[in-house]
Design an enzyme around this catalytic site. Structure first.
Site, PDB file in Angstrom:
ATOM      1  N   ARG A 107     -13.569  -1.445  -3.759  1.00 47.74           N
ATOM      2  CA  ARG A 107     -14.351  -0.362  -4.379  1.00 47.74           C
ATOM      3  C   ARG A 107     -14.940  -0.833  -5.712  1.00 47.74           C
ATOM      4  O   ARG A 107     -16.067  -0.480  -6.060  1.00 47.74           O
ATOM      5  CB  ARG A 107     -13.420   0.843  -4.595  1.00 47.74           C
ATOM      6  N   ASN A 158      -3.292   3.115 -13.979  1.00 52.37           N
ATOM      7  CA  ASN A 158      -3.297   3.433 -12.543  1.00 52.37           C
ATOM      8  C   ASN A 158      -4.474   2.808 -11.789  1.00 52.37           C
ATOM      9  O   ASN A 158      -4.421   2.663 -10.576  1.00 52.37           O
ATOM     10  CB  ASN A 158      -3.220   4.950 -12.311  1.00 52.37           C
ATOM     11  N   TYR A 159      -5.538   2.447 -12.511  1.00 50.78           N
ATOM     12  CA  TYR A 159      -6.648   1.694 -11.909  1.00 50.78           C
ATOM     13  C   TYR A 159      -7.067   0.621 -12.909  1.00 50.78           C
ATOM     14  O   TYR A 159      -8.161   0.696 -13.479  1.00 50.78           O
ATOM     15  CB  TYR A 159      -7.837   2.611 -11.629  1.00 50.78           C
ATOM     16  N   THR A 184      -1.414  -1.551 -20.921  1.00 47.51           N
ATOM     17  CA  THR A 184      -0.287  -2.490 -21.054  1.00 47.51           C
ATOM     18  C   THR A 184       0.232  -2.871 -19.674  1.00 47.51           C
ATOM     19  O   THR A 184       0.326  -4.041 -19.340  1.00 47.51           O
ATOM     20  CB  THR A 184       0.824  -1.838 -21.900  1.00 47.51           C
ATOM     21  N   GLY A 234      -7.185   8.279 -19.721  1.00 46.97           N
ATOM     22  CA  GLY A 234      -5.745   8.350 -19.991  1.00 46.97           C
ATOM     23  C   GLY A 234      -5.321   9.796 -20.103  1.00 46.97           C
ATOM     24  O   GLY A 234      -6.045  10.708 -19.665  1.00 46.97           O
ATOM     25  N   GLY A 239      -6.093  11.552 -25.319  1.00 47.20           N
ATOM     26  CA  GLY A 239      -7.524  11.835 -25.441  1.00 47.20           C
ATOM     27  C   GLY A 239      -7.815  12.758 -26.619  1.00 47.20           C
ATOM     28  O   GLY A 239      -8.720  12.511 -27.420  1.00 47.20           O
ATOM     29  N   GLU A 254     -12.125  10.523 -19.643  1.00 47.01           N
ATOM     30  CA  GLU A 254     -11.552  11.153 -18.454  1.00 47.01           C
ATOM     31  C   GLU A 254     -10.062  11.274 -18.716  1.00 47.01           C
ATOM     32  O   GLU A 254      -9.371  10.274 -18.869  1.00 47.01           O
ATOM     33  CB  GLU A 254     -11.802  10.280 -17.219  1.00 47.01           C
ATOM     34  N   CYS A 288      -5.228  10.994 -11.741  1.00 46.40           N
ATOM     35  CA  CYS A 288      -5.636  12.185 -12.481  1.00 46.40           C
ATOM     36  C   CYS A 288      -6.227  13.224 -11.532  1.00 46.40           C
ATOM     37  O   CYS A 288      -6.326  14.386 -11.881  1.00 46.40           O
ATOM     38  CB  CYS A 288      -6.616  11.820 -13.583  1.00 46.40           C
ATOM     39  N   THR A 289      -6.618  12.781 -10.333  1.00 50.31           N
ATOM     40  CA  THR A 289      -7.188  13.712  -9.358  1.00 50.31           C
ATOM     41  C   THR A 289      -6.144  14.185  -8.326  1.00 50.31           C
ATOM     42  O   THR A 289      -6.510  14.783  -7.313  1.00 50.31           O
ATOM     43  CB  THR A 289      -8.358  13.041  -8.613  1.00 50.31           C
TER      44      THR A 289
END
Ligand code: G3H
Length: 482
Positions: A107, A158-159, A184, A234, A239, A254, A288-289
């Site tokens: 992707r 996570n990505y 990290t 994050g 944020g 995001e 997050c989704t």
């Protein structure tokens, strides 16, 4: 360095810092993830990187767009060429399943190509004064789109590849320079990505990587006077903190999702339960989704829960993701695992029912389904970044909407129904960035706009939207003699 050239390339450039603490070996060694924590750069190294970034950016923005896009296409080819190595590294470093890790790499390559193609369509415009009362054709504006300058890009664990690409590729192709802080956990994968960009031809000073924890170098970076924009993915808490510190520069964030799913009685229950399972538990709920809570009428929820339990058992096999049969791995750290476990225990103590799962073994948390949850419980009030989903029963759709709209988050929501018109009407009442009808929440396809409101983000991402966010219009107003 395992990434061999697929085409003739420029000499290798060192990233900043040049020495991650763990060696990057040709095959992925099986060592504990914690030994791969990168070094922390010093503040003076950050100063140097930002100074060099400004100098390099002035040259880079003058390189023709078509040449900049070619660098990106080469980087994308390179990622595909080394997909297996990068996938293996990702599995090992952040515990993704084989399928999820491979998907992230491919992707990302597609995303780089798409950014490059779409950048060629980025246009300014010409406006005449005559359209506004009191003006005529003697005044016209030539409006160019210009890069914002030096962009700080902070990516999440996570990505570490894909959400880095989502920031680096658009920034670079539009003529900006970047100060990149990888996560990290995931930093080694991110460092491979930066090496790919360098070898593909991104010049010195354009992509500057600074490693270290957010708590150590984060403040220094985001408040640096030499920074023109911050893009961050994050948690909502971090944020919010960054937003209070940056000052008057563009932000593209995001943040947390805590996403709900409304299940209406007329939906396809088989398909819906499968979407809920994948939405709640993919990558151990660390998206997050992810779906975090499900709302419906009593009878719908009664019917739905056993189906979700059954499909979770059928679909997910928890265990070491380096073993291909396991498709649900650990959560990212001991600290994260303890926090998730604590919230499950507290929910139970306060009257929630654990329908399935609820147990932890080290970093592994069982897929957990909770019933009898109250909206005030921490497990559902604050985004729980793990494999936990809660179910709520309501007497009316209006009450469901109230619960969703009272949330401090606003990323996405799902509605499951066979009545598309009813789904659209209900979508209009829900205060989130996007609504998905008959699908779990998700970011892709990556050219769709992706945004959060309230605590879930600032600005709009998605290929064209990100390119626009990382450039600004610059009108040059020409006043002709009468
Ligand atoms: O964690 C946040 C990501 O943007 C989610 O992306 O929907 O593709 O998993 P995804």
């Amino acid at each position: 360095m395992p990434i061999g050239p697929v085409r003739p390339v420029r000499p290798v450039r060192p990233v900043i810092p040049v020495k991650p603490t763990a060696p990057v070996a040709p095959t992925v060694p099986i060592v504990p993830v914690k030994s791969m924590v990168p070094i922390t750069v010093s503040f003076s190294e950050i100063d140097d990187a930002i100074r060099e970034a400004h100098l390099a950016q002035k040259e880079w923005m003058r390189v023709p767009m078509i040449k900049r896009t070619k660098v990106l296409h080469l980087a994308a080819d390179w990622m595909r060429e080394h997909e297996h190595y990068l996938t293996t590294l990702l599995i090992k470093e952040i515990g993704k399943s084989q399928e999820e890790a491979k998907d992230e790499i491919l992707r990302s390559a597609d995303m780089i190509d798409y950014f490059a193609n779409e950048a060629l369509n980025l246009k300014g415009e010409e406006l005449s004064g005559e359209a506004f009362p009191g003006y005529d054709q003697t005044k016209m504006a030539i409006i160019e789109r210009v890069p914002v300058g030096v962009i700080v890009a902070i990516a999440p664990f996570n990505y570490p590849v894909n959400l880095s690409v989502a920031k680096l590729a658009p920034a670079i192709v539009t003529g900006n320079a970047v100060l990149f802080k990888p996560p990290t956990w995931g930093s080694i994968s991110s460092l491979h990505l930066t090496e790919i960009f360098h070898r593909a031809g991104v010049p010195d000073g354009i992509l500057n990587t600074v490693t270290g924890s957010g708590s150590t170098i984060g403040d220094y970076i985001v408040t640096h006077k030499g920074v023109d924009m911050v893009t961050f993915t994050g948690s909502s808490a971090v944020g919010q903190l960054i937003a209070t510190k940056t000052g008057m520069i563009p932000l593209l964030f995001e943040c947390g999702g805590n996403n709900p799913a409304i299940v209406l009685p007329d939906c396809d229950m088989e398909a819906t339960s499968m979407e809920i399972v994948k939405g709640a538990f993919s990558y151990s709920g660390q998206r997050c989704t992810a779906i975090k809570y499900v709302l419906g009428f009593e009878q719908t929820i009664d019917k739905l829960i056993p189906m979700v339990v059954k499909k979770t058992k059928e679909h997910f096999k928890i265990g070491d993701p380096r073993i291909p049969e396991n498709n649900m791995g650990p959560v990212i750290s001991e600290e994260a695992a303890e926090e998730i476990e604590k919230r499950i225990i507290m929910a139970k103590v306060n009257g929630a029912k654990i329908v399935m799962g609820g147990k932890r073994a080290g970093l592994y948390i069982e897929p957990t389904i909770l019933d009898n949850v109250r909206p005030s419980m921490e497990v559902v009030r604050i985004e729980t970044f793990g494999p936990v989903v809660s179910f709520f029963r309501f007497k009316s759709v209006e009450e469901m909407v109230i619960m969703i709209n009272q949330s401090t988050y606003g990323l996405q929501a799902s509605i499951f129904t066979n009545d598309e018109g009813a789904g659209i009407a209900l979508s209009k009442k829900i205060e989130v960035g996007s609504v998905q009808i008959n699908s779990k929440p998700q970011r892709g396809p990556d050219h769709f706009p992706f945004l959060g409101i309230k605590g879930s983000g600032v600005g709009v991402q998605g290929i064209r939207y990100t390119l626009e966010a990382m450039t600004r219009p610059k009108p040059i107003v020409l006043n002709k003699p009468h």
